[in-house]
Design a protein around this motif. Sequence first.
Motif, PDB file in Angstrom:
ATOM      1  N   ALA A  13       6.053  -0.376 -12.787  1.00 35.58           N
ATOM      2  CA  ALA A  13       6.533   0.547 -11.437  1.00 35.58           C
ATOM      3  C   ALA A  13       4.761   0.871 -10.980  1.00 35.58           C
ATOM      4  O   ALA A  13       4.303   0.414 -10.106  1.00 35.58           O
ATOM      5  CB  ALA A  13       7.331   1.442 -10.973  1.00 35.58           C
ATOM      6  N   LEU A  14       4.448   1.546 -11.612  1.00 34.19           N
ATOM      7  CA  LEU A  14       2.934   2.063 -11.778  1.00 34.19           C
ATOM      8  C   LEU A  14       1.860   1.249 -11.488  1.00 34.19           C
ATOM      9  O   LEU A  14       0.941   1.433 -10.956  1.00 34.19           O
ATOM     10  CB  LEU A  14       2.743   3.575 -12.970  1.00 34.19           C
ATOM     11  CG  LEU A  14       3.622   4.213 -12.367  1.00 34.19           C
ATOM     12  CD1 LEU A  14       3.058   5.420 -13.833  1.00 34.19           C
ATOM     13  CD2 LEU A  14       2.764   5.560 -11.531  1.00 34.19           C
ATOM     14  N   SER A  15       1.346   0.445 -12.729  1.00 35.95           N
ATOM     15  CA  SER A  15       0.859  -0.830 -12.400  1.00 35.95           C
ATOM     16  C   SER A  15       0.961  -2.463 -11.698  1.00 35.95           C
ATOM     17  O   SER A  15       0.163  -3.456 -11.481  1.00 35.95           O
ATOM     18  CB  SER A  15       0.947  -1.471 -14.205  1.00 35.95           C
ATOM     19  OG  SER A  15       1.946  -2.030 -14.404  1.00 35.95           O
ATOM     20  N   LEU A  16       2.526  -1.733 -10.517  1.00 38.07           N
ATOM     21  CA  LEU A  16       2.951  -3.493  -9.933  1.00 38.07           C
ATOM     22  C   LEU A  16       1.406  -3.971  -8.924  1.00 38.07           C
ATOM     23  O   LEU A  16       0.974  -4.805  -9.348  1.00 38.07           O
ATOM     24  CB  LEU A  16       3.534  -3.189  -9.576  1.00 38.07           C
ATOM     25  CG  LEU A  16       4.782  -4.074  -8.213  1.00 38.07           C
ATOM     26  CD1 LEU A  16       4.582  -5.026  -9.112  1.00 38.07           C
ATOM     27  CD2 LEU A  16       5.834  -3.069  -7.281  1.00 38.07           C
ATOM     28  N   TYR A  17       0.895  -2.656  -8.629  1.00 39.69           N
ATOM     29  CA  TYR A  17      -0.515  -3.498  -7.519  1.00 39.69           C
ATOM     30  C   TYR A  17      -1.426  -2.969  -7.858  1.00 39.69           C
ATOM     31  O   TYR A  17      -2.026  -1.553  -8.083  1.00 39.69           O
ATOM     32  CB  TYR A  17      -0.404  -2.585  -6.326  1.00 39.69           C
ATOM     33  CG  TYR A  17       1.497  -3.361  -6.028  1.00 39.69           C
ATOM     34  CD1 TYR A  17       0.526  -4.491  -5.063  1.00 39.69           C
ATOM     35  CD2 TYR A  17       2.206  -2.440  -5.168  1.00 39.69           C
ATOM     36  CE1 TYR A  17       2.115  -5.056  -4.606  1.00 39.69           C
ATOM     37  CE2 TYR A  17       2.982  -2.831  -5.069  1.00 39.69           C
ATOM     38  CZ  TYR A  17       2.867  -4.542  -4.193  1.00 39.69           C
ATOM     39  OH  TYR A  17       4.472  -5.200  -3.665  1.00 39.69           O
ATOM     40  N   SER A  18      -2.302  -3.079  -9.261  1.00 38.86           N
ATOM     41  CA  SER A  18      -3.215  -2.832 -10.171  1.00 38.86           C
ATOM     42  C   SER A  18      -4.301  -3.500 -10.493  1.00 38.86           C
ATOM     43  O   SER A  18      -3.491  -4.977 -10.623  1.00 38.86           O
ATOM     44  CB  SER A  18      -3.293  -1.248 -11.379  1.00 38.86           C
ATOM     45  OG  SER A  18      -1.636  -2.271 -12.383  1.00 38.86           O
ATOM     46  N   THR A  19      -4.724  -3.511 -11.726  1.00 35.60           N
ATOM     47  CA  THR A  19      -6.164  -4.269 -12.615  1.00 35.60           C
ATOM     48  C   THR A  19      -5.415  -4.266 -13.716  1.00 35.60           C
ATOM     49  O   THR A  19      -6.344  -5.001 -14.361  1.00 35.60           O
ATOM     50  CB  THR A  19      -7.200  -4.154 -12.291  1.00 35.60           C
ATOM     51  OG1 THR A  19      -7.639  -3.111 -13.013  1.00 35.60           O
ATOM     52  CG2 THR A  19      -7.616  -4.738 -10.936  1.00 35.60           C
ATOM     53  N   SER A  20      -3.932  -3.890 -13.851  1.00 33.03           N
ATOM     54  CA  SER A  20      -3.732  -4.180 -15.581  1.00 33.03           C
ATOM     55  C   SER A  20      -1.896  -4.385 -15.439  1.00 33.03           C
ATOM     56  O   SER A  20      -0.927  -3.939 -15.703  1.00 33.03           O
ATOM     57  CB  SER A  20      -4.367  -2.565 -16.091  1.00 33.03           C
ATOM     58  OG  SER A  20      -4.660  -2.331 -16.435  1.00 33.03           O
ATOM     59  N   ASP A  53       0.953  -1.286  -0.138  1.00 34.01           N
ATOM     60  CA  ASP A  53      -0.434   0.295  -0.164  1.00 34.01           C
ATOM     61  C   ASP A  53       0.926   1.057  -0.353  1.00 34.01           C
ATOM     62  O   ASP A  53       0.598   2.401  -0.650  1.00 34.01           O
ATOM     63  CB  ASP A  53      -1.257   0.272   1.157  1.00 34.01           C
ATOM     64  CG  ASP A  53      -2.038  -1.308   1.489  1.00 34.01           C
ATOM     65  OD1 ASP A  53      -2.330  -1.169   0.300  1.00 34.01           O
ATOM     66  OD2 ASP A  53      -2.650  -1.260   2.269  1.00 34.01           O
ATOM     67  N   VAL A  54       2.102   1.434   0.876  1.00 31.04           N
ATOM     68  CA  VAL A  54       3.365   2.179   0.984  1.00 31.04           C
ATOM     69  C   VAL A  54       3.422   2.477  -0.388  1.00 31.04           C
ATOM     70  O   VAL A  54       3.481   3.863  -1.294  1.00 31.04           O
ATOM     71  CB  VAL A  54       3.574   2.048   2.242  1.00 31.04           C
ATOM     72  CG1 VAL A  54       4.823   3.193   2.201  1.00 31.04           C
ATOM     73  CG2 VAL A  54       3.464   2.150   3.301  1.00 31.04           C
ATOM     74  N   TYR A  55       4.299   1.643  -1.437  1.00 35.14           N
ATOM     75  CA  TYR A  55       4.933   2.129  -2.193  1.00 35.14           C
ATOM     76  C   TYR A  55       3.645   2.084  -3.252  1.00 35.14           C
ATOM     77  O   TYR A  55       3.875   2.936  -4.359  1.00 35.14           O
ATOM     78  CB  TYR A  55       5.282   0.032  -2.708  1.00 35.14           C
ATOM     79  CG  TYR A  55       6.076   0.570  -3.717  1.00 35.14           C
ATOM     80  CD1 TYR A  55       7.092   1.189  -4.143  1.00 35.14           C
ATOM     81  CD2 TYR A  55       5.101   0.491  -5.315  1.00 35.14           C
ATOM     82  CE1 TYR A  55       7.782   0.467  -5.171  1.00 35.14           C
ATOM     83  CE2 TYR A  55       6.087  -0.149  -6.597  1.00 35.14           C
ATOM     84  CZ  TYR A  55       7.743   0.711  -6.363  1.00 35.14           C
ATOM     85  OH  TYR A  55       8.110   0.591  -7.693  1.00 35.14           O
ATOM     86  N   HIS A  56       2.811   1.938  -2.836  1.00 32.40           N
ATOM     87  CA  HIS A  56       1.704   2.053  -4.630  1.00 32.40           C
ATOM     88  C   HIS A  56       0.992   3.561  -4.219  1.00 32.40           C
ATOM     89  O   HIS A  56       0.922   4.403  -4.690  1.00 32.40           O
ATOM     90  CB  HIS A  56       0.161   1.113  -4.221  1.00 32.40           C
ATOM     91  CG  HIS A  56      -0.933   1.821  -5.157  1.00 32.40           C
ATOM     92  ND1 HIS A  56      -0.821   0.999  -6.708  1.00 32.40           N
ATOM     93  CD2 HIS A  56      -1.592   2.650  -5.117  1.00 32.40           C
ATOM     94  CE1 HIS A  56      -1.441   1.539  -7.561  1.00 32.40           C
ATOM     95  NE2 HIS A  56      -2.321   2.174  -6.595  1.00 32.40           N
ATOM     96  N   ASP A  57       1.533   4.505  -3.396  1.00 31.78           N
ATOM     97  CA  ASP A  57       0.925   5.281  -2.912  1.00 31.78           C
ATOM     98  C   ASP A  57       2.086   6.649  -3.113  1.00 31.78           C
ATOM     99  O   ASP A  57       2.154   7.296  -3.687  1.00 31.78           O
ATOM    100  CB  ASP A  57       0.589   5.671  -1.307  1.00 31.78           C
ATOM    101  CG  ASP A  57      -1.070   5.102  -1.179  1.00 31.78           C
ATOM    102  OD1 ASP A  57      -1.526   4.915  -2.022  1.00 31.78           O
ATOM    103  OD2 ASP A  57      -0.820   5.183  -0.134  1.00 31.78           O
ATOM    104  N   LEU A  58       3.478   5.616  -2.971  1.00 32.10           N
ATOM    105  CA  LEU A  58       4.402   6.310  -3.436  1.00 32.10           C
ATOM    106  C   LEU A  58       4.677   7.125  -4.820  1.00 32.10           C
ATOM    107  O   LEU A  58       5.104   7.671  -5.441  1.00 32.10           O
ATOM    108  CB  LEU A  58       5.744   5.972  -2.778  1.00 32.10           C
ATOM    109  CG  LEU A  58       5.840   6.881  -0.960  1.00 32.10           C
ATOM    110  CD1 LEU A  58       6.577   5.834  -0.374  1.00 32.10           C
ATOM    111  CD2 LEU A  58       5.720   7.795  -0.553  1.00 32.10           C
ATOM    112  N   ILE A  59       4.598   6.100  -5.309  1.00 30.82           N
ATOM    113  CA  ILE A  59       5.519   5.496  -7.006  1.00 30.82           C
ATOM    114  C   ILE A  59       3.568   6.500  -7.442  1.00 30.82           C
ATOM    115  O   ILE A  59       4.551   6.999  -8.629  1.00 30.82           O
ATOM    116  CB  ILE A  59       4.833   4.257  -7.637  1.00 30.82           C
ATOM    117  CG1 ILE A  59       5.821   3.639  -9.062  1.00 30.82           C
ATOM    118  CG2 ILE A  59       3.513   3.336  -8.028  1.00 30.82           C
ATOM    119  CD1 ILE A  59       6.893   4.328  -8.443  1.00 30.82           C
TER     120      ILE A  59
END
Length: 560
Positions: A325-332, A135-141
């Motif tokens: 990196a932007l889509s690492l924790y995403s639905t794509s 969660d932290v990484y997703h916010d920072l990236i």
Amino acid sequence: MQKINQKKMKASKGNTYTREREFLYTFNAGNQCFVLTVPLRFPVQENASHLHGHLMLLHDLPCFIENDLKQSLSQFIEGETIKDHDREAEVALEAVKSGEVDMHQLANAWAKAYTETTLEHARPEEPSWDEDFADVYHDLIHSPASETLLNLEHNYFVSISELISERDVELKKLRERQGAEMDNVMQELGKSLTDQDVNALAAKHFESQQVLENKWTSELKQSTAIQKQEYQEWVIKLYQDLKNPNNTSISEEIKVQPNQLRESIEGNGRLYEEQRQLEESFTIHLGAQLKTMHNLRLLRADILDFCKHKRNHRSGVKLHRLQTALSLYSTSLCGLVLLVDNRISSYSGIKRDFATVCQECTDFHFPGIQEQLEIVQQVVLYARAQRSSKSKRQNDSVNRNGGNEDMSKNIERNQSNILPGEFYITRHSNLSEIHVAFHLCVDDNVRSGNITARDPAIMGLRNILKVCCTHDITTISIPLLLVHDMSEEMTIPWCLKRAELVFKCVKGFMMEMASWDGGISRTVQFLVPQTISEEMFYQLSNMLPQIFRVSSTLTLTSKH
């Protein structure tokens, strides 16, 4: 007075504590008095309303007693049931008082049952470190700190690359020195030295190489572990500082000066330049009634180009992986199909090259490639053991009825290997353009020209696309010819026939995907080896729009 008798109402056979009692109900009808006697066995399993209706119909009772009978029957059952519960409670209390039951054990059992069944008293689930870091990484990236994160990853990448370069140089020097020693020994063979001397020297050389490789493996493992810990701690600290409104120095913390970025040496062989030369893109619509738009690409490229880190030609230092990196924790997510043999390892062929690329940069989010392969191997062994146990039982049954040699051979084969068409999955955050790798097992049959749509490799592609639908993988790269390298038997007719088969099968699978996921737009990239000719590439490019429905452009013109 007339008596109305009822046969016994049976209780559940599973209950060991049963008592029989008679329910008496008296009512008057004109000048006559009637008594209804119903033997009931407690605990009563039948619903009181159903029992009441059964009595009314069975004895043809007058309707004016219906409500009173129902009330009396319910009160009788409830009262007798409470008495039974009280008796059981008294017996249980006496057992506790007499010491037959351990009071502390009983209290612990009650407390456990209470906390497990009562949500407000249950212990809250402990937060997972991996989930918090994700969660932290997703916010920072997705913040202004993204460039700082990528630059820090780049510095770690350069550090590991330098260690790998040192390892390769040291191993090369050792092999050259050992080669010179072996040449000298071979010259003396038959003179002053024997075959035993040559074998002893070869064993000594092999042991020296193993010691050196183990030393570097341990050092790389330790370095990546330290990098991962430092990186995760720094990311958490940066996130906390960004959330602190009183922190005025945060802008300096995420600012990276150009001289802080480390450059690796151009001649160390670790710089991968983009080598794609030919590429064609198409937009298609698939579906019977509700059509879904998809993007198709045909590329002539090395499959590992999607994994290797590339340089931004203008800056020369920034990793070409911001979108990944932007889509690492995403639905794509982005996936890649890698064609491998039946052994789960990373010691030969494309598997070794892929593992080398994975190890060149520390994975800060997932376990390393070797650790993931060990887990996959354990899962395969467990699955094979379960399947072998079932097959053995079936085989014993068949043998009693006539025998079956094929099933026996299937049980005896190596249980640690996978079969053609099966695949295993590894996850990555440190590769250039992909998040997920599908390792699809194929055999030498894919090099023949007579495979069909029911071939294990084709069915493996179907299952991979199904996984893509269920796990938000919207971009998938597939080797079009089901090979990574060209060989002599792969003539132009062979390539055209194979491409037509894969195109048609993938089209059918994509139309199935609409029923799997409701129709989501996806990108499918068909890869052909770099050694294929331009003429062959353009023939495949012309074939694709003939098989798929390619969207045509509309030209709007004014009448004036």
